[in-house]
Write an enzyme that holds these catalytic residues in place. Structure first.
Site, PDB file in Angstrom:
ATOM      1  NE  ARG A  77      39.686  46.441  34.513  1.00  0.00           N
ATOM      2  CZ  ARG A  77      38.640  46.490  35.341  1.00  0.00           C
ATOM      3  NH1 ARG A  77      38.021  45.368  35.689  1.00  0.00           N
ATOM      4  NH2 ARG A  77      38.215  47.632  35.836  1.00  0.00           N
ATOM      5  CD  GLN A 104      31.271  47.472  38.316  1.00  0.00           C
ATOM      6  OE1 GLN A 104      30.597  48.490  38.518  1.00  0.00           O
ATOM      7  NE2 GLN A 104      32.467  47.539  37.787  1.00  0.00           N
ATOM      8  CG  ASP A 148      40.473  46.146  42.073  1.00  0.00           C
ATOM      9  OD1 ASP A 148      39.410  46.455  42.635  1.00  0.00           O
ATOM     10  OD2 ASP A 148      40.526  45.481  41.020  1.00  0.00           O
TER      11      ASP A 148
END
Ligand code: MRU
Length: 348
Positions: free
Chosen positions: A94, A199, A240
């Site tokens: 990712r 999520q 992130d």
């Protein structure tokens, strides 16, 4: 020592295998998968068995152990260069979460420092376990620091899942919420459902319900209305990747929340370990954003919902400019109104 409201561990090392809680199946099923092969681990990251920036970092660290073990170092004198192909596959699983590359690079340093005669697999496993434990400890520190910023009986909004499931354990944004709840500072948590992987609906609601922390779900598009009507105190999210100037990449929709928060006078907190800060990305513009398959938007549970022939645009992260962030809370300290100078000081 494990804390109160700290019952979830999504990543384990058991019987010489990596064990991952399959997050795609939650909340319907709590099912664990076993891994012995690094390519399977890379696929697990790409396919969202495990997700969340720190969690994929911890997973990748164990993945490096499996990669080296599969090279059979006792019989292959070139294992250190041969293993690089697998490490690259792992790092590419990712693109946005810097923790993935950060963890692999930390494992690479251990490989490079091995002395003749040392047993690589045991040493690498110790390092992976240390990365895992340090992530949990960082979350405890972040949560203690951040909870001090909250008033008694606060209402907060969170987005995506930055909980135990997204980390080695305890969570970043949900870690803050756990600690603050213990201190009676949380009245209610609003969780954005977080399209398209849900999520918020599947994972955050599951985690908070499991700990008996009051949670209410809202559609992502309802956040502005909620802010006007209910006047929540904080938006609390994870990240992130944080650029050197304080721009924050996080789950798509975080930027919408931050813009809405500015309009309605709601404060925005980003809770993240320093392993999420990437001094190599000077601003958010340099952060690679992952785009996933359009089918994630066009279908719901395998059933097409959009008309045949319609396509979709599916970036899964966005960048919130630093000027919309009130505080970044790390295990090293709190950076209020982040900018390059303050982030440099934190990282020095
Ligand atoms: O696509 P995901 O589920 O991996 O996205 C996760 C997030 O955006 C989280 O907010 C982020 O990784 C921080 S997790 C502590």
């Amino acid at each position: 020592m494990q804390r109160k409201y700290d019952s979830i561990r999504p990543i384990k090392w058991e019987n010489d295998q990596l064990v991952l809680l399959d997050q795609r199946l939650l909340p319907a099923k709590e099912h664990y998968l076993q891994y012995e092969d690094v390519i399977d681990v890379a696929n697990a990251i790409t396919e969202m068995v495990v997700r969340g920036a720190p969690a994929i970092g911890v997973t990748a660290a164990y993945g490096v152990v499996l990669a080296v073990r599969n090279q059979n170092p006792e019989q292959n004198s070139n294992w250190q260069s041969d293993v690089e192909v697998d490490l690259k596959t792992l790092a590419d699983a990712r693109p946005t979460a810097i923790n993935l590359r950060w963890a692999i690079d930390r494992m690479r340093k251990v490989i490079a420092a091995l002395k003749p005669g040392e047993e690589p697999i045991e040493i690498l496993l110790q390092e992976a376990k240390l990365i895992h434990q340090q992530d949990i400890e960082a979350n405890y520190k972040i949560s203690d620091l951040a909870a001090e910023m909250l008033e008694i009986n606060s209402t907060v909004i969170t987005h995506c899942n930055a909980g135990a499931l997204a980390t080695g354990g305890y969570g970043t944004a949900l870690g803050v919420i756990r600690s603050a709840y213990e201190q009676k500072k949380i009245k209610l948590v609003y969780a954005d459902e977080t399209r398209p992987w849900l999520q918020g609906a599947r994972l955050t609601a599951w985690e908070l319900q499991k700990e008996n922390i009051p949670v209410k779900l809202l559609a992502d598009g309802a956040a502005a209305m909620l802010m006007r009507q209910e006047k929540p105190d904080w938006v609390i999210v994870g990240s992130d990747r944080i650029a050197a100037n304080g721009d924050v990449a996080n789950k798509i929709g975080t930027y919408n929340l931050a813009v809405n928060a500015k309009q309605h006078g709601v404060k925005v907190m980003v809770a993240a370990p320093v392993s999420t800060i990437d001094m190599g990305s000077h601003s958010g513009e340099e952060i690679p954003i992952e785009y996933r398959d359009e089918s994630e938007l066009l279908k719901i549970q395998g059933q097409r919902v959009a008309p045949e022939g319609v396509s979709a645009w599916n970036p899964v992260f966005d960048v919130t400019p630093a000027c919309l962030v009130d505080a970044i809370v790390t295990e090293r300290g709190i950076v209020k109104s982040p900018n390059l100078e303050k982030i440099k000081t934190l990282m020095s």
